[in-house]
Motif scaffolding. Structure first.
Motif, PDB file in Angstrom:
ATOM      1  N   ASN A 147      53.628 108.139  58.222  1.00 32.81           N
ATOM      2  CA  ASN A 147      53.213 108.739  59.504  1.00 32.81           C
ATOM      3  C   ASN A 147      53.382 107.722  60.622  1.00 32.81           C
ATOM      4  O   ASN A 147      53.584 108.076  61.775  1.00 32.81           O
ATOM      5  N   THR A 148      53.217 106.443  60.265  1.00 32.93           N
ATOM      6  CA  THR A 148      53.348 105.358  61.222  1.00 32.93           C
ATOM      7  C   THR A 148      54.319 104.340  60.637  1.00 32.93           C
ATOM      8  O   THR A 148      54.762 104.471  59.504  1.00 32.93           O
ATOM      9  N   GLY A 185      43.252  99.155  58.181  1.00 30.42           N
ATOM     10  CA  GLY A 185      43.568 100.545  57.835  1.00 30.42           C
ATOM     11  C   GLY A 185      44.883 101.035  58.391  1.00 30.42           C
ATOM     12  O   GLY A 185      45.213 102.200  58.244  1.00 30.42           O
ATOM     13  N   ASP A 186      45.661 100.156  59.038  1.00 34.24           N
ATOM     14  CA  ASP A 186      46.925 100.629  59.610  1.00 34.24           C
ATOM     15  C   ASP A 186      47.999 100.852  58.548  1.00 34.24           C
ATOM     16  O   ASP A 186      48.925 101.627  58.768  1.00 34.24           O
ATOM     17  N   ALA A 277      53.214 114.076  55.080  1.00 39.36           N
ATOM     18  CA  ALA A 277      53.648 112.966  55.927  1.00 39.36           C
ATOM     19  C   ALA A 277      54.980 113.236  56.611  1.00 39.36           C
ATOM     20  O   ALA A 277      55.770 114.071  56.179  1.00 39.36           O
ATOM     21  N   THR A 278      55.227 112.474  57.682  1.00 39.91           N
ATOM     22  CA  THR A 278      56.493 112.568  58.404  1.00 39.91           C
ATOM     23  C   THR A 278      57.636 112.014  57.559  1.00 39.91           C
ATOM     24  O   THR A 278      58.734 112.537  57.553  1.00 39.91           O
ATOM     25  N   GLY A 279      57.380 110.902  56.847  1.00 40.10           N
ATOM     26  CA  GLY A 279      58.412 110.249  56.061  1.00 40.10           C
ATOM     27  C   GLY A 279      59.355 109.431  56.931  1.00 40.10           C
ATOM     28  O   GLY A 279      59.059 109.207  58.109  1.00 40.10           O
ATOM     29  N   GLU A 425      50.781 101.514  67.181  1.00 46.18           N
ATOM     30  CA  GLU A 425      49.970 102.711  67.473  1.00 46.18           C
ATOM     31  C   GLU A 425      48.518 102.509  67.027  1.00 46.18           C
ATOM     32  O   GLU A 425      47.594 102.992  67.675  1.00 46.18           O
ATOM     33  N   PHE A 426      48.336 101.742  65.951  1.00 50.45           N
ATOM     34  CA  PHE A 426      46.980 101.472  65.458  1.00 50.45           C
ATOM     35  C   PHE A 426      46.254 100.510  66.409  1.00 50.45           C
ATOM     36  O   PHE A 426      45.058 100.657  66.659  1.00 50.45           O
ATOM     37  N   GLU A 427      46.982  99.561  66.940  1.00 44.40           N
ATOM     38  CA  GLU A 427      46.365  98.636  67.908  1.00 44.40           C
ATOM     39  C   GLU A 427      45.871  99.389  69.139  1.00 44.40           C
ATOM     40  O   GLU A 427      44.763  99.148  69.623  1.00 44.40           O
TER      41      GLU A 427
END
Lengths: 463, 298
Positions: A147-148, A185-186, A277-279, A425-427
């Motif tokens: 996803n990320t 958790g990223d 998921a996007t993959g 994106e997690f940051e």
């Protein structure tokens, strides 16, 4: 091919490529247990000398387990790029080592990788010192996307591992929140379940997914059950981002894990078709030196070479993450802190040389001669060598699996020490919750009670 | 410096050492480690320093302390320790080190002689030479050495219905913590049922499979093996009981019955002993253990 070498007027003769490979290894208790290791320090160097002068075609022509006898050997050989291999078949292992250490291009190394069998990669790692391994591993950082994105330059991600001894949702959520409040958790939110069945899988997965949705966390969720449980769950429309499985470097060891290569292919294809998921990277593998020998499926091959072959399996399925847990099994495979640090660095390099998005779990059990200091040294070295991710365990003590792994504290510290950041994106998400600013934890971090929104299960009841 | 002054200095030093407890009144060194503090200084009289409770909430200025208190009860995981920068606070760091030390000591320390005497257990051993070999070569912990076989044949009652053995495994701490309670409960239970019990003993450097070497040697029907579990950081006191009906080296794991997690925080040792007596009786009645027994008593 020459299986003899001479050091200090003493001649050493070896019986096969596999024998040279085993005796060239750094000391590991597992190799000694099976009777494969060098009998003296000089014999160990003599084996390295023999190996250094071997050509890559010698290794190609002498797989440690024959093609006909083992599905892992077949997978590795069938996927090899023969054009690239033919260009380097005449190189010695010594030349390969020097080429890798001198290379300045990740692209060039990953191209070379396609022409190398797993055993060639193991061979070159056997000729590397600790700093060689860090230096070489640092040259490659492979990205992957579920996803990320994981493995971007300058990032270090973590799996938030909120295990609980009875799979209590309340207990899992408490550790999950603690980890998130430390910026962990990223890579993935991932629970090892105590009970491996579809009902429990669904119960725990829904809690993780509902929590992720509630806070809109840019990451992926995974419950580390057996691959067959995850496939059954997908058939029941339970959300699955990443499919987890432990894998090994021989066909018989994989059988002991209850898996085959076609089964992994089926799970991979199913995750792309029926997963959430996007993959394109939807697999999460775990591996570790010594698993084959602990299952008595080693075929007389040393544990490091078998670990390389395990990466040969892993790379066939383009995983999002491959996590190495050498040190988890115990003293019959890896005994001392020195052995586990060496194994971690070998594995990180070998995995990256296979083109894998590698992470490491520098870990230890209480019956090894290793302690927290060894573990912290290993963690710092693996971070310097450019690991994509580590595990994140509250206080470093997994209260369900009963071993010690990288803590939320150590993970956050490593980011600060080396100036590494979470995935972008997690940051941003952490900044939005005022947990992180300018890549550092804020005063609010480390307090799980900041996650105070009520969470509901799929029946609408509050957890 | 003249000789008399030297003698005076020496006499004063000795007097001082006696006062501090390093020497007894005759000038011999004492066995009791003396406190290094001077008499009258605060350290002599105060209570020893202790670790802070693992239950402590170390998060500074929490957003919601009540929520943290609820979380504290939800998991044995090491959460809510707070931080200094990214590092652990001193209290939680020391707590971790102490828990790891307890686990390491449980694995590496020998069982004290005095304990064996109290429990009236004599000691035999496997072919393993030392702890390193024990840990790195699990197979060796499944065979007795020749001297031990001879001792067992000489000292033990032959062909009892039940043979009880105590094995170090991966935690001598768990043996010390539980045997004193579990053993009488089990033996008493078996005697009440009229079951004959063999001579118990202790096996050093043993693995679970050592029962397969011992049971045929002594000709017992059921063997009960108490063995120390691999310690975690939560407790180093957890012990298991493995039972089998007439095991041999051909016995597979599914033929053993196991009761794990015996310790004060899990299944209490007295309770475990009483329960084991009934399990032994079932095994004698059905002449089986493990999965086979479980199917028969379903």
């Amino acid at each position: 091919m020459n299986l003899k070498s001479k050091i200090n007027n003493q001649i050493f003769a070896f019986t096969s490529v596999a024998d040279v490979m085993a005796k060239a290894n750094a000391e590991k208790s597992g190799d000694a247990l099976v009777g494969l290791s060098a009998a003296s320090a000089t014999e160990r160097v003599a084996a390295k000398l023999c190996l250094a002068e071997m050509q890559l075609q010698d290794i190609y022509e002498n797989p440690v387990i024959p093609y006909e006898a083992d599905a892992v050997t077949r997978l590795i050989y069938d996927r090899l790029n023969t054009t690239i291999y033919r260009q380097i078949a005449g190189w010695t292992v010594s030349e390969l080592r020097e080429h890798i250490l001198a290379s300045t291009s990740q692209n060039e190394l990953l191209n070379l990788s396609r022409g190398l069998t797993s055993e060639m990669i193991a061979a070159v790692a056997k000729l590397m010192s600790t700093m060689d391994l860090v230096y070489a591993a640092k040259k490659i950082k492979v990205q992957a996307h579920c996803n990320t994105t994981i493995g971007l330059p300058g990032t270090l991600s973590f799996r938030n591992q909120p295990n609980h001894p009875s799979d209590s949702i309340e207990g899992i959520l408490a550790s999950l929140k603690e980890g998130l409040s430390f910026g962990s958790g990223d890579a993935v939110l991932g629970v090892n379940p105590v009970v491996d069945n579809v009902d429990n899988f669904e119960r725990v997965m829904n809690a993780l997914v509902n929590f992720r949705k509630l806070y809109d966390i840019p990451t992926q969720c995974c419950i580390l059950a057996h691959v067959t449980t995850q496939m059954k769950a997908m058939e029941k429309d339970v959300p699955v981002d990443l499919v987890f499985q432990s894998i090994a470097g021989t066909e018989t060891a994989n059988q002991a894990f209850g898996i085959t290569i076609p089964m992994l292919q089926e799970a991979h294809d199913m995750a792309l078709k029926q997963g959430t998921a996007t993959g394109p990277n939807v697999m999460y593998f775990e591996t570790g030196q010594g698993s084959e020998l602990s299952l008595n499926c080693h075929h007389g091959v040393d544990e490091m070479t078998l670990e390389a072959r395990t990466y040969g399996v892993g790379r066939a399925f383009a995983p999002f993450m491959l996590n190495n847990v050498s040190g988890f099994i115990g003293p019959e495979t890896i005994y001392t802190g020195k052995e586990v640090i060496r194994a971690d660095l070998e594995d990180l390099f070998m995995g990256k040389m296979h083109g894998l998005p590698m992470g490491i779990a520098p870990c230890y059990t209480n019956h090894m001669k290793a302690d927290q200091d060894d573990q912290e040294v290993g963690t710092m070295l693996c971070a310097m060598a450019g690991a994509n991710f580590f595990m994140g365990v509250s206080g470093g003590d997994d209260c369900m699996l009963n071993y010690q792994d990288t803590s939320f504290h150590d993970d956050a510290s490593i980011r600060e020490i080396l100036g590494l950041r979470p995935s972008p994106e997690f940051e941003k998400w952490l900044e939005g919750l005022d947990i992180m600013a300018d890549g550092k934890l804020t005063a609010r971090a480390g307090d799980p009670s900041i996650f105070d929104k009520p969470l509901y299960n799929n029946k609408g009841n509050k957890y | 410096m003249n000789t008399q002054t030297e003698k005076d200095i020496a006499a004063n030093v000795i007097k001082e050492l006696i006062a501090l407890g390093f020497l007894d009144s005759t000038g011999k060194t004492t066995n009791v480690p003396p406190t290094l503090a001077l008499p009258g200084s605060p350290a002599v009289d105060s209570e020893p320093v202790e670790l802070l409770s693992a239950e402590l909430i170390g998060v500074d200025n929490p957003h919601n302390l009540d929520a943290l208190k609820i979380m504290r009860k939800a998991t044995p995981a090491r959460i809510l320790m707070g931080r200094c920068g990214c590092r652990q606070k001193t209290a939680s760091l020391l707590r971790f080190l102490a828990d790891h030390a307890a686990a390491v000591d449980a694995v590496f320390k020998d069982l004290p002689e005095t304990f064996l005497e109290q429990q009236k257990l004599f000691q035999v051993k496997t072919v393993v030479r030392d702890k390193d070999e024990y840990l790195m070569k699990p197979e060796l912990g499944k065979r007795l050495d020749e001297a031990s076989r001879a001792i067992l044949l000489e000292k033990c009652k032959k062909n009892p219905q039940v043979q009880i053995i105590v094995v170090d495994g991966l935690s001598t701490t768990s043996i010390e913590a539980n045997i004193g309670d579990v053993m009488p409960a089990l033996v008493q239970g078996l005697m009440t049922m009229g079951v004959s019990v063999g001579t118990p003993f202790y096996v050093k450097y043993g693995r679970v499979g050592i029962m397969d070497d011992i049971a045929p040697l002594l000709g017992c029907e059921v063997i009960v093996e108490f063995i120390g579990e691999r310690p975690g950081l939560i407790t180093a006191e957890s012990m298991s009981a493995y039972l089998a009906y007439k095991p041999t080296h051909a016995t597979i794991e599914a033929e053993r019955t196991v009761i794990s997690n015996i310790h004060r925080g899990g299944t209490g040792p007295v309770e475990a002993g009483a329960h084991l007596a009934t399990v032994v009786k079932q095994m004698l009645d059905h002449k089986a253990g493990g999965v086979k027994l479980a199917e028969q008593v379903k």
